[in-house]
Design a protein around this motif. Sequence first.
Motif, PDB file in Angstrom:
ATOM      1  N   TRP A 113     -21.722  46.956   6.202  1.00 26.99           N
ATOM      2  CA  TRP A 113     -22.608  45.807   6.010  1.00 26.99           C
ATOM      3  C   TRP A 113     -23.000  45.139   7.324  1.00 26.99           C
ATOM      4  CZ3 TRP A 113     -18.573  43.692   2.051  1.00 26.99           C
ATOM      5  CH2 TRP A 113     -18.662  44.440   0.858  1.00 26.99           C
ATOM      6  N   GLY A 114     -22.373  45.532   8.424  1.00 32.62           N
ATOM      7  CA  GLY A 114     -22.662  44.903   9.707  1.00 32.62           C
ATOM      8  C   GLY A 114     -22.155  43.471   9.775  1.00 32.62           C
ATOM      9  N   LEU A 115     -21.060  43.188   9.075  1.00 37.50           N
ATOM     10  CA  LEU A 115     -20.498  41.840   9.033  1.00 37.50           C
ATOM     11  C   LEU A 115     -19.214  41.770   9.848  1.00 37.50           C
ATOM     12  CD1 LEU A 115     -20.976  40.992   5.236  1.00 37.50           C
ATOM     13  CD2 LEU A 115     -22.438  40.343   7.164  1.00 37.50           C
ATOM     14  N   PRO A 116     -18.932  40.616  10.447  1.00 39.26           N
ATOM     15  CA  PRO A 116     -17.703  40.470  11.245  1.00 39.26           C
ATOM     16  C   PRO A 116     -16.461  40.541  10.371  1.00 39.26           C
ATOM     17  CG  PRO A 116     -18.776  38.354  10.952  1.00 39.26           C
ATOM     18  CD  PRO A 116     -19.751  39.373  10.444  1.00 39.26           C
ATOM     19  N   LYS A 117     -15.373  41.007  10.961  1.00 42.84           N
ATOM     20  CA  LYS A 117     -14.123  41.135  10.225  1.00 42.84           C
ATOM     21  C   LYS A 117     -13.312  39.846  10.242  1.00 42.84           C
ATOM     22  CE  LYS A 117     -13.768  46.115  10.992  1.00 42.84           C
ATOM     23  NZ  LYS A 117     -15.010  46.252  11.755  1.00 42.84           N
ATOM     24  N   VAL A 118     -13.760  38.863  10.990  1.00 39.77           N
ATOM     25  CA  VAL A 118     -13.103  37.554  11.008  1.00 39.77           C
ATOM     26  C   VAL A 118     -14.171  36.488  10.762  1.00 39.77           C
ATOM     27  CG1 VAL A 118     -11.258  38.277  12.546  1.00 39.77           C
ATOM     28  CG2 VAL A 118     -13.367  37.368  13.516  1.00 39.77           C
ATOM     29  N   SER A 119     -13.720  35.339  10.309  1.00 32.53           N
ATOM     30  CA  SER A 119     -14.641  34.244  10.016  1.00 32.53           C
ATOM     31  C   SER A 119     -14.077  32.936  10.539  1.00 32.53           C
ATOM     32  CB  SER A 119     -14.865  34.136   8.496  1.00 32.53           C
ATOM     33  OG  SER A 119     -15.612  32.975   8.175  1.00 32.53           O
ATOM     34  N   ALA A 120     -14.972  32.039  10.932  1.00 34.17           N
ATOM     35  CA  ALA A 120     -14.545  30.722  11.388  1.00 34.17           C
ATOM     36  C   ALA A 120     -14.100  29.853  10.213  1.00 34.17           C
ATOM     37  CB  ALA A 120     -15.683  30.034  12.140  1.00 34.17           C
ATOM     38  N   GLU A 121     -14.485  30.255   9.006  1.00 33.04           N
ATOM     39  CA  GLU A 121     -14.106  29.488   7.818  1.00 33.04           C
ATOM     40  C   GLU A 121     -12.635  29.735   7.488  1.00 33.04           C
ATOM     41  OE1 GLU A 121     -15.903  27.354   6.206  1.00 33.04           O
ATOM     42  OE2 GLU A 121     -17.744  27.689   7.342  1.00 33.04           O
ATOM     43  N   PRO A 122     -11.961  28.762   6.899  1.00 34.08           N
ATOM     44  CA  PRO A 122     -10.555  28.953   6.508  1.00 34.08           C
ATOM     45  C   PRO A 122     -10.432  30.061   5.457  1.00 34.08           C
ATOM     46  CG  PRO A 122     -11.172  26.628   6.443  1.00 34.08           C
ATOM     47  CD  PRO A 122     -12.449  27.405   6.591  1.00 34.08           C
ATOM     48  N   PRO A 123      -9.280  30.733   5.402  1.00 37.19           N
ATOM     49  CA  PRO A 123      -9.070  31.739   4.357  1.00 37.19           C
ATOM     50  C   PRO A 123      -9.278  31.130   2.980  1.00 37.19           C
ATOM     51  CG  PRO A 123      -7.325  31.849   5.995  1.00 37.19           C
ATOM     52  CD  PRO A 123      -8.120  30.614   6.299  1.00 37.19           C
ATOM     53  N   MET A 124      -9.730  31.951   2.049  1.00 40.97           N
ATOM     54  CA  MET A 124      -9.926  31.585   0.650  1.00 40.97           C
ATOM     55  C   MET A 124     -11.140  30.685   0.413  1.00 40.97           C
ATOM     56  SD  MET A 124      -7.250  33.240  -0.332  1.00 40.97           S
ATOM     57  CE  MET A 124      -7.049  32.849  -2.050  1.00 40.97           C
ATOM     58  N   THR A 125     -11.964  30.474   1.452  1.00 41.64           N
ATOM     59  CA  THR A 125     -13.158  29.650   1.268  1.00 41.64           C
ATOM     60  C   THR A 125     -14.060  30.240   0.198  1.00 41.64           C
ATOM     61  OG1 THR A 125     -13.102  28.843   3.554  1.00 41.64           O
ATOM     62  CG2 THR A 125     -15.225  28.742   2.411  1.00 41.64           C
ATOM     63  N   TRP A 126     -14.155  31.551   0.146  1.00 37.30           N
ATOM     64  CA  TRP A 126     -15.002  32.227  -0.843  1.00 37.30           C
ATOM     65  C   TRP A 126     -14.540  31.973  -2.272  1.00 37.30           C
ATOM     66  CZ3 TRP A 126     -12.806  36.040  -3.951  1.00 37.30           C
ATOM     67  CH2 TRP A 126     -11.527  36.474  -3.581  1.00 37.30           C
ATOM     68  N   MET A 127     -13.291  31.529  -2.455  1.00 36.21           N
ATOM     69  CA  MET A 127     -12.767  31.187  -3.774  1.00 36.21           C
ATOM     70  C   MET A 127     -12.807  29.684  -4.032  1.00 36.21           C
ATOM     71  SD  MET A 127      -9.457  33.672  -4.424  1.00 36.21           S
ATOM     72  CE  MET A 127      -9.261  33.055  -6.103  1.00 36.21           C
ATOM     73  N   GLY A 128     -13.428  28.930  -3.109  1.00 31.72           N
ATOM     74  CA  GLY A 128     -13.458  27.484  -3.246  1.00 31.72           C
ATOM     75  C   GLY A 128     -12.137  26.828  -2.900  1.00 31.72           C
ATOM     76  N   MET A 129     -11.296  27.546  -2.120  1.00 33.76           N
ATOM     77  CA  MET A 129      -9.979  27.032  -1.766  1.00 33.76           C
ATOM     78  C   MET A 129      -9.833  26.827  -0.265  1.00 33.76           C
ATOM     79  SD  MET A 129      -7.651  29.439  -4.295  1.00 33.76           S
ATOM     80  CE  MET A 129      -6.112  28.818  -3.609  1.00 33.76           C
TER      81      MET A 129
END
Length: 223
Positions: A113-129
């Motif tokens: 997908w050409g996406l980074p393997k790390v994110s500046a967002e906290p873990p579990m942000t994609w789950m609303g956590m």
Amino acid sequence: MRPAGLIAAAAVTALAAAGAISYAVAEDGGAPAGAHAAPAAAAPSPSVLAVPAPDSADAGFARDMAVHHQQAVEMAYLVRDRTRDAEVRRLAYDIAQTQANQRGMLLGWLDLWGLPKVSAEPPMTWMGMGDAAAGEDGALMPGMATNTQLKKLNQLSGRPAEILFLQLMTAHHRGGLHMAQGCVARCAVAAEKRLARSMVDGQRSELQLMAGMLKERGAAPDS
């Protein structure tokens, strides 16, 4: 890096590439057995071209579960070298192989997908956590063992090591199961949703197995 970590890292390098290939095949439905390769000029299907957004559930699950799985692989290698019990060693081997393979698929998809393997967002942000309190002592996500617990596992052997491993892996599977269920509910990529469903089924089965193994050793899942 511990020797176990070096082995796991080397395996993932190859598995990440395989993951990108398996994603494309899975999304495209796979080629019939014996079928000839498509002409080089043939355009890939729209499903293969679809790329999740960097902040999507698909990308977030791939990143977070890759980290979660890596610790499971590390714990499995640790206990494998600290017990002679065939049942525990077999379980550790199965967990290490399964989760290293799944981790390779997740990282391979991020590459595809050409996406980074790390994110500046906290873990579990994609789950609303993402606003949940950060874990202490290296436990980045629900179910993950702390650095202190890993150090203790590294110092034990025999029955005590078996019990601690089974307790830590039980907590680890519970956290992973919650994440996988989150992907089943939120992810849009068909191949990733299928992988998440397989994680749910596999980890539920292993949770039952580990509960029985702990009972045989006079211990409970929660230390």
